[in-house]
Write an enzyme that holds these catalytic residues in place. Sequence first.
Site, short mmCIF file in Angstrom:
data_model
loop_
_atom_site.label_atom_id
_atom_site.label_comp_id
_atom_site.label_asym_id
_atom_site.label_seq_id
_atom_site.Cartn_x
_atom_site.Cartn_y
_atom_site.Cartn_z
N LYS A 22 0.76 -1.13 -0.02
CA LYS A 22 -0.12 -0.18 0.02
C LYS A 22 0.79 1.36 -0.09
O LYS A 22 0.49 2.17 -0.70
CB LYS A 22 -0.86 -0.07 1.12
CG LYS A 22 -1.43 1.41 1.50
CD LYS A 22 -2.23 1.11 2.95
CE LYS A 22 -2.60 2.50 3.38
NZ LYS A 22 -1.55 3.38 4.27
N ASN A 23 1.87 1.19 0.99
CA ASN A 23 2.36 2.65 1.15
C ASN A 23 3.39 2.83 -0.09
O ASN A 23 3.81 3.96 -0.05
CB ASN A 23 3.16 2.70 2.47
CG ASN A 23 2.08 3.10 3.53
OD1 ASN A 23 1.04 3.35 3.31
ND2 ASN A 23 2.31 2.66 4.85
N ARG A 93 -4.66 10.03 3.12
CA ARG A 93 -3.23 10.70 3.74
C ARG A 93 -2.27 11.01 2.62
O ARG A 93 -1.66 12.01 2.48
CB ARG A 93 -2.72 9.76 4.83
CG ARG A 93 -1.38 10.21 5.23
CD ARG A 93 -1.69 11.46 6.59
NE ARG A 93 -0.59 12.00 6.82
CZ ARG A 93 -0.91 13.39 7.29
NH1 ARG A 93 -1.98 13.89 7.28
NH2 ARG A 93 0.11 13.93 7.68
N CYS A 117 -5.49 8.57 8.75
CA CYS A 117 -5.88 8.07 10.23
C CYS A 117 -5.31 9.01 11.00
O CYS A 117 -4.44 9.94 10.69
CB CYS A 117 -4.95 6.77 10.48
SG CYS A 117 -5.49 5.32 9.53
N ARG A 122 -0.53 15.48 12.80
CA ARG A 122 0.45 14.82 11.69
C ARG A 122 0.90 15.83 10.78
O ARG A 122 0.48 16.23 9.69
CB ARG A 122 -0.66 13.72 10.68
CG ARG A 122 -0.65 12.72 11.60
CD ARG A 122 -1.61 11.44 11.02
NE ARG A 122 -0.54 10.81 9.87
CZ ARG A 122 -1.06 9.76 9.15
NH1 ARG A 122 -2.30 9.13 9.10
NH2 ARG A 122 -0.03 9.21 8.21
N ILE A 124 3.22 18.46 8.09
CA ILE A 124 3.89 18.14 7.01
C ILE A 124 4.77 19.27 6.81
O ILE A 124 5.24 19.46 5.74
CB ILE A 124 3.04 18.00 5.78
CG1 ILE A 124 2.00 19.15 5.41
CG2 ILE A 124 2.09 16.80 5.85
CD1 ILE A 124 1.35 19.11 4.13
N ASP A 307 3.32 0.78 12.15
CA ASP A 307 2.25 0.14 11.38
C ASP A 307 1.93 -1.27 11.83
O ASP A 307 0.91 -1.99 11.38
CB ASP A 307 2.41 0.35 9.93
CG ASP A 307 2.31 1.82 9.39
OD1 ASP A 307 1.99 2.79 10.32
OD2 ASP A 307 2.82 2.00 8.49
N ARG A 399 -9.42 0.24 3.47
CA ARG A 399 -8.53 1.14 3.14
C ARG A 399 -7.23 0.58 2.57
O ARG A 399 -6.57 0.98 1.82
CB ARG A 399 -8.08 2.44 3.84
CG ARG A 399 -9.28 3.46 3.93
CD ARG A 399 -8.76 4.90 4.74
NE ARG A 399 -7.39 4.88 4.42
CZ ARG A 399 -6.39 5.22 5.31
NH1 ARG A 399 -6.81 5.32 6.56
NH2 ARG A 399 -5.21 5.39 5.04
N1 EPU Z 1 6.64 14.40 11.12
C1 EPU Z 1 6.82 15.63 11.30
N2 EPU Z 1 7.01 16.74 10.12
C2 EPU Z 1 6.62 16.21 8.86
C3 EPU Z 1 6.48 14.93 8.57
C4 EPU Z 1 6.30 13.96 9.57
O1 EPU Z 1 6.79 16.17 12.27
O2 EPU Z 1 6.61 17.15 7.71
C5 EPU Z 1 6.38 13.57 12.15
C6 EPU Z 1 5.31 12.88 12.40
O3 EPU Z 1 4.26 13.71 13.03
C7 EPU Z 1 5.65 11.59 13.03
C8 EPU Z 1 7.07 11.38 12.21
O4 EPU Z 1 7.46 12.63 11.86
O5 EPU Z 1 5.72 11.62 14.12
C9 EPU Z 1 7.02 10.16 11.07
O6 EPU Z 1 6.21 10.70 9.96
P1 EPU Z 1 6.03 10.19 8.51
O7 EPU Z 1 6.21 11.30 7.84
O8 EPU Z 1 7.02 9.26 8.54
O9 EPU Z 1 4.87 9.48 8.37
P2 EPU Z 1 3.89 9.74 7.03
O10 EPU Z 1 4.60 9.81 5.83
O11 EPU Z 1 2.90 10.69 7.28
C10 EPU Z 1 3.89 7.10 6.52
C11 EPU Z 1 2.82 6.19 6.25
C12 EPU Z 1 2.16 5.76 7.80
C13 EPU Z 1 3.45 5.09 8.69
C14 EPU Z 1 4.44 6.29 8.76
C15 EPU Z 1 5.65 6.01 9.45
C16 EPU Z 1 1.91 6.57 4.20
C17 EPU Z 1 0.80 7.04 3.49
N3 EPU Z 1 1.75 6.51 5.53
O12 EPU Z 1 3.13 8.18 7.09
O13 EPU Z 1 1.42 4.61 7.53
O14 EPU Z 1 2.82 5.24 9.95
O15 EPU Z 1 4.79 6.57 7.33
O16 EPU Z 1 6.28 4.79 8.87
O17 EPU Z 1 2.85 6.01 3.78
C18 EPU Z 1 -0.39 3.05 7.70
O18 EPU Z 1 0.07 2.62 6.74
O19 EPU Z 1 -1.21 2.67 8.60
C19 EPU Z 1 0.07 4.28 8.15
C20 EPU Z 1 -0.21 5.13 9.09
#
Ligand code: EPU
Length: 430
Positions: A22-23, A93, A117, A122, A124, A307, A399
Amino acid sequence: MTKYVIHGGKPLYGEIDISGAKNAAVAIIPAALLVDGVCRIENLPQISDVTLLLRILQELGADVRTVNRTTVDVDCSHIRNARVPDELARKIRASYYLIGALLGRFGCAEVPPPGGCDFGGRPIDQHIKGFVAMGANVDVHGGYIHAKAKQGRMQGTQVYLDIVSVGATMNIMLAAALADGMTVIENAAKEPHIVDLANFLNSMGAEIMGAGTDVIKIRGVKRLSGGTYSIIPDQIEAGTYMTAVAAAGGEVLIKNVIPKHLECITAKLVEMGVEVEERDDAVLVRRTGKLTRTNIKTLPYPGFPTDMQPQIAAVLCLAEGTSVITEGVWDNRYRYVDEFRRMGAQIQVDGKIAVIEGVEKFTGARIQACDLRAGAAMVIAGLAAQGTTEIGCIRHIERGYEDIVRKLSGVGADIRVVVTPDEDKQAQVG
Ligand code: EPU
C-alpha cells in the site's frame, strides 16, 4: 452498516498470498504524473486508497486503463491541470504526494490538506521545508495548499530533514526528479517503499542514488518516459498475517514476501515463542505453544514498524507476563486500547508507553475499528477470542487490506462480512 463477524478460537492453517505494498502504491501512482508516456504499474493492491488515487489522476485528466486485477496503464502525458479535487483528496493521507509530483511536473500544485488515520498531530512541515528550499512558495488559503516554483521549475538543493519522515523523503524525491540540478536529502527515511519509489522513478529514466540509506541524491533529468514496474510485496500486510497466526495459533505459509523486509517483525515473534522459517519469497509461521512476553519500541525502518504496533499488541495481550510497548513515531496510536479492554485485555497507557499484562484469552465483544492498523489488530484479537466479535467501521480496514476476509477464510478463520440495513438507517438518523 457493514461489519465483520468473527467466531474466534480457531487456529489458522494453509497459505496466504500477500498483495502489493500500500505505502509504495500510494506514492508510485502520484509519481506517474511525472512521466511523459504510459506507465504500466503491476502488483497494485486492490484497496480503496489505490482506487481513490487513480480516480484523482483521472479527474486531473490522466488516461487510466485496467489491464487486469492488479495492473493498470496510466498515461499522464496530456494533463494540464494542477488543482486536485477536494472531496477525493481529503479522504486519504497520501494525497500529499500529489504536491511533490505536480510541483515536479508543472512547477505548481493546488492540493487540499491530507486526511487519513488520526494519530494526534500529523504535520507536513518537513515536506514544505523541502519544497521551499527547492525554490517554491507554499501557503495555505481557501482550504487548499498552494505551491509554486518561483523560477517555473524546482531547483536542486540540499535538504536536511529534522525528523526522519517517510512522507517528506518521498515527496522531496518526487519534486526533485525533474528539477534543475542535484537535490540531496539528508537524514532520509529508509523504508522499503522509499527504495521502491526510487526504483520506479529510475526505471522511467530518473537518476536517484542512495535510496535505502540516510542520504539520497537525485540528479534532475529533463524527462521521464514510460515503462513497466511491479510494486514490492506489502511488508505490513505480511506482518499482520504473521501476528494473526501468532495470536490464533496454527501454521501458515505467507507467500510473495521479501523475508528481509520482515526481519524486524520476525525477530520479535521469535522472542515470543513463535516459529518463523524464512524461504526465498515466503515465510512459514507456526505457533503451537505458549507466548512469552517481550518489550517493543517502534522506530523508523529497520526498527520495529509503528504500522505493526496495534497488531503486535494483540499478541502481547495473550503472552505470559508483563510487556511494555513504546510508540516511538506517533503521539497517539493507542486509540484501540479501549476496544481491547472490552475483550478482556489488561493494558495501561501513559503517553507513548503501554504496559500490557498478559491474559489467558480475549472474549468476543462488539467493537469499532478506529483506524486502519487498529482495525487489523481488532480482527486479530477476534480470531483469537473465545466467542463472537463484531467489528464496525470496517471501511478503515478496507483502505489498506485487500480481501482480508477471503484471505483469512482461506486459512480456516470463521469471519464474514455482514450488512445490517436497519443499523445503517439508525446511523443516518443519529
Ligand atoms: N513528522 C513531522 N513533520 C513532517 C512529517 C512528519 O513532524 O513534516 C513527524 C510525524 O508527526 C511523525 C513522524 O514524523 O511523528 C513520522 O512521520 P512520517 O512522515 O514518516 O509519516 P507519514 O509519511 O505521514 C507514513 C505512512 C504511515 C506510517 C508512517 C511511519 C503512508 C501513506 N503513510 O506516514 O502509514 O505510519 O509513514 O512509518 O505512507 C499506515 O499505513 O497505517 C500508516 C499510518
